[in-house]
Design a protein around this motif. Structure first.
Motif, PDB file in Angstrom:
ATOM      1  N   ARG A  75      46.061  29.086  38.231  1.00  0.00           N
ATOM      2  CA  ARG A  75      45.136  29.645  39.231  1.00  0.00           C
ATOM      3  C   ARG A  75      45.134  31.158  39.063  1.00  0.00           C
ATOM      4  NH1 ARG A  75      43.484  27.684  44.058  1.00  0.00           N
ATOM      5  NH2 ARG A  75      44.321  29.431  45.256  1.00  0.00           N
ATOM      6  N   LEU A  77      43.373  34.889  39.955  1.00  0.00           N
ATOM      7  CA  LEU A  77      42.503  35.708  40.800  1.00  0.00           C
ATOM      8  C   LEU A  77      42.158  36.990  40.042  1.00  0.00           C
ATOM      9  CD1 LEU A  77      41.304  36.233  43.713  1.00  0.00           C
ATOM     10  CD2 LEU A  77      43.374  37.550  44.126  1.00  0.00           C
ATOM     11  N   THR A  87      36.726  37.898  34.246  1.00  0.00           N
ATOM     12  CA  THR A  87      36.679  36.449  34.485  1.00  0.00           C
ATOM     13  C   THR A  87      35.764  35.666  33.543  1.00  0.00           C
ATOM     14  OG1 THR A  87      37.401  36.364  36.782  1.00  0.00           O
ATOM     15  CG2 THR A  87      35.836  34.679  36.117  1.00  0.00           C
ATOM     16  N   ALA A  97      41.602  26.678  33.106  1.00  0.00           N
ATOM     17  CA  ALA A  97      42.174  27.479  34.201  1.00  0.00           C
ATOM     18  C   ALA A  97      41.174  27.573  35.350  1.00  0.00           C
ATOM     19  CB  ALA A  97      42.514  28.872  33.691  1.00  0.00           C
ATOM     20  N   ALA A  98      41.701  27.827  36.559  1.00  0.00           N
ATOM     21  CA  ALA A  98      40.831  27.979  37.740  1.00  0.00           C
ATOM     22  C   ALA A  98      40.756  29.463  38.080  1.00  0.00           C
ATOM     23  CB  ALA A  98      41.409  27.194  38.910  1.00  0.00           C
ATOM     24  N   THR A 100      39.246  32.724  40.258  1.00  0.00           N
ATOM     25  CA  THR A 100      38.592  33.200  41.473  1.00  0.00           C
ATOM     26  C   THR A 100      38.254  34.672  41.266  1.00  0.00           C
ATOM     27  OG1 THR A 100      39.923  31.688  42.810  1.00  0.00           O
ATOM     28  CG2 THR A 100      38.786  33.453  43.980  1.00  0.00           C
ATOM     29  N   GLY A 123      35.389  25.818  36.531  1.00  0.00           N
ATOM     30  CA  GLY A 123      36.646  26.337  37.101  1.00  0.00           C
ATOM     31  C   GLY A 123      36.499  27.682  37.780  1.00  0.00           C
ATOM     32  N   THR A 125      35.308  30.025  40.868  1.00  0.00           N
ATOM     33  CA  THR A 125      34.929  30.012  42.287  1.00  0.00           C
ATOM     34  C   THR A 125      34.843  31.445  42.795  1.00  0.00           C
ATOM     35  OG1 THR A 125      36.277  28.008  42.476  1.00  0.00           O
ATOM     36  CG2 THR A 125      35.520  28.997  44.532  1.00  0.00           C
ATOM     37  N   HIS A 140      45.196  32.218  50.962  1.00  0.00           N
ATOM     38  CA  HIS A 140      45.225  32.874  49.648  1.00  0.00           C
ATOM     39  C   HIS A 140      46.577  33.525  49.323  1.00  0.00           C
ATOM     40  CE1 HIS A 140      40.939  32.419  48.692  1.00  0.00           C
ATOM     41  NE2 HIS A 140      40.750  32.514  49.991  1.00  0.00           N
ATOM     42  N   THR A 143      49.320  32.235  46.604  1.00  0.00           N
ATOM     43  CA  THR A 143      48.802  30.959  46.074  1.00  0.00           C
ATOM     44  C   THR A 143      48.346  31.057  44.617  1.00  0.00           C
ATOM     45  OG1 THR A 143      46.532  31.340  46.786  1.00  0.00           O
ATOM     46  CG2 THR A 143      47.972  30.224  48.369  1.00  0.00           C
ATOM     47  N   TYR A 144      48.410  32.238  44.019  1.00  0.00           N
ATOM     48  CA  TYR A 144      47.887  32.389  42.651  1.00  0.00           C
ATOM     49  C   TYR A 144      49.034  32.523  41.640  1.00  0.00           C
ATOM     50  CZ  TYR A 144      43.431  32.912  44.910  1.00  0.00           C
ATOM     51  OH  TYR A 144      42.313  32.666  45.674  1.00  0.00           O
ATOM     52  N   ASP A 145      48.794  31.927  40.438  1.00  0.00           N
ATOM     53  CA  ASP A 145      49.779  32.057  39.355  1.00  0.00           C
ATOM     54  C   ASP A 145      49.637  33.398  38.651  1.00  0.00           C
ATOM     55  OD1 ASP A 145      50.811  29.234  39.349  1.00  0.00           O
ATOM     56  OD2 ASP A 145      48.682  28.846  38.984  1.00  0.00           O
TER      57      ASP A 145
END
Ligand code: SAM
Length: 241
Positions: A75, A77, A87, A97-98, A100, A123, A125, A140, A143-145
């Motif tokens: 994840r 950001l 991004t 990967a996800a 944001t 992926g 958002t 949030h 919560t991010y890797d």
């Protein structure tokens, strides 16, 4: 994209150890979307094909140096993504990967959202907002890797904005131009204050162009005190160090 543009992208990516041949259609689409949108709204100062290919696409891909963004299901950001950098290029080559991408300017995120849809980047958002607000939001915070950012702020500011959003053990990967000893020193002190430690300073030159860049990696080694990030604007106006 012209054959020259394709060659620059291929050469730039190859110098980073990447083969983007299979993703060429997506990069071509992204170039077209960016040029078209830029003719209507002012999204980015870079307007020529070679500038967009080298200074947006290849430059963004350089965040992959050091393999900090490798690993399935991360994840990620992107603070201050602007028109979607780093991004969008990263999501093209790391579809597992996800991402944001976050920016406080709505028109920029509107572009990132429509580009991600057109390129079928499932992926991605996009979010309109400020990192200070996100960092205090339980949905949030921690919560991010990974947190990535390119050309957003000085290192002490990035540390305060990014570390609250990382899970323990997560990494902030900041892509910058050349960094002074003073900024690095202040960044190390700020990282320490918010539960981080600078683990890597990777100075390199951008493929083809040779411009100086630095990837600074800060690992989250402890909890971030609840008082960080401070309220909107304060990290910029009164940097920690
Ligand atoms: N990262 C992009 C790039 O490399 O092309 C954009 C860089 S631009 C110089 C910085 C962007 O960061 C701007 O779009 C700005 O709106 C955004 N930004 C700055 N501080 C921010 C914050 N605290 N939260 C969200 N976005 C922020």
């Amino acid at each position: 994209m012209t054959p020259e543009g394709q060659a620059l992208l291929g050469q730039g990516a190859a110098e980073l150890g990447l083969n983007v041949e299979g993703q060429l259609p997506q990069f071509e689409q992204l170039l077209d979307l960016l040029v078209e949108a830029n003719s209507r709204v002012n999204l980015t100062a870079l307007k020529t094909e070679s500038d967009i290919v080298l200074k947006h696409f290849v430059d963004s891909l350089s965040c992959l140096r050091g393999e900090h963004l490798d690993g399935a299901g991360l994840r990620v950001l992107d603070i201050g993504t602007g028109a979607g950098f780093p991004t969008l290029p990263l999501a093209i080559v790391r579809p597992d990967a996800a991402f944001t991408p976050l920016d406080s300017i709505r028109k920029k995120i509107d572009f990132v959202r429509s580009a991600a849809e057109t390129l079928n980047l499932k992926g991605v958002t996009p979010l309109v907002g400020r990192a200070e607000t996100l960092g205090r939001d339980p949905e949030h915070r921690e919560t991010y890797d990974r947190v990535v950012c390119r050309a957003v702020a000085a290192l002490p500011i990035l540390a305060e904005l990014g570390l609250p959003l990382l899970k323990p053990g997560g990494l902030l990967v900041a892509q910058k131009g050349p960094i002074s000893e003073e900024e690095l020193h202040a960044g190390r002190r700020a990282a320490d204050e918010v539960g981080g430690r600078v683990t890597e300073v990777d100075a390199f030159t951008l493929p083809v162009l040779g411009d100086a860049r630095t990837l600074v990696v800060i690992e989250k080694v402890g909890p971030t005190p609840k008082k960080y990030p401070r309220r909107e604007g304060v990290p910029n106006q009164q940097p920690l160090f």
